[in-house]
Write a protein that holds these residues in place. Structure first.
Motif, PDB file in Angstrom:
ATOM      1  N   UNK A   1      12.323   4.846   7.116  1.00 15.90           N
ATOM      2  CA  UNK A   1      11.393   4.860   5.993  1.00 15.90           C
ATOM      3  C   UNK A   1      12.132   4.585   4.680  1.00 15.90           C
ATOM      4  N   UNK A   2      13.288   5.198   4.502  1.00 13.98           N
ATOM      5  CA  UNK A   2      14.097   4.987   3.306  1.00 13.98           C
ATOM      6  C   UNK A   2      14.542   3.527   3.205  1.00 13.98           C
ATOM      7  N   UNK A   3      15.027   2.967   4.306  1.00 21.41           N
ATOM      8  CA  UNK A   3      15.498   1.578   4.312  1.00 21.41           C
ATOM      9  C   UNK A   3      14.338   0.629   3.995  1.00 21.41           C
ATOM     10  N   UNK A   4      13.189   0.849   4.603  1.00 23.95           N
ATOM     11  CA  UNK A   4      12.023  -0.006   4.351  1.00 23.95           C
ATOM     12  C   UNK A   4      11.598   0.068   2.877  1.00 23.95           C
TER      13      UNK A   4
END
Length: 132
Positions: A73-76
């Motif tokens: 989620x953080x990377x996206x």
């Protein structure tokens, strides 16, 4: 435009700071390298032990992440922010500009992107020099 160059380089740091919420406590802005054709910068999220180095060009977004643990989620979220920045920095359609950092600018073939009111001031100065 056959050879699109980056919008106003001087506003790029402000764009990074606003886009990623840089506060120099939880999100640190460590480094930036910029030309009229690319932007490379490093950010650090202290609360996540995460680092990102990203390069943005007209044609590509190239991120590198260092993460302590998997966090899709953080990377996206960061990828979405990077593509948003690419659109802001290299946009060709003035009507698609969606950030107030660049909305008051227009393209001047001689000087690149400039503030609309400053372009008008420069034209007036140039006309005075020609007439005077």
């Amino acid at each position: 435009m056959a050879d699109t160059k980056m919008r106003d380089i001087s506003k790029t740091e402000e764009l990074i700071t606003r886009t990623f919420g840089v506060d120099y406590d939880e999100v640190k802005f460590n480094k930036m390298d910029i030309t009229d054709k690319h932007l490379t910068f490093n950010l650090e999220w202290t609360h996540k032990d995460a680092l990102m180095q990203a390069t943005i060009t007209e044609k590509a977004v190239k991120p590198k992440f260092t993460l302590e643990e998997r966090d899709d989620e953080f990377v996206l979220e960061q990828l979405n922010r990077l593509f948003y920045m690419r659109d802001e920095l290299f946009i060709e359609d003035e009507e698609k500009i969606n950030d107030d950092i660049f909305e008051g600018q227009e393209y001047d073939p001689a000087r690149g992107y400039v503030e609309k009111d400053k372009k008008d001031e420069q034209v007036a100065l140039d006309m005075e020099q020609v007439e005077g």
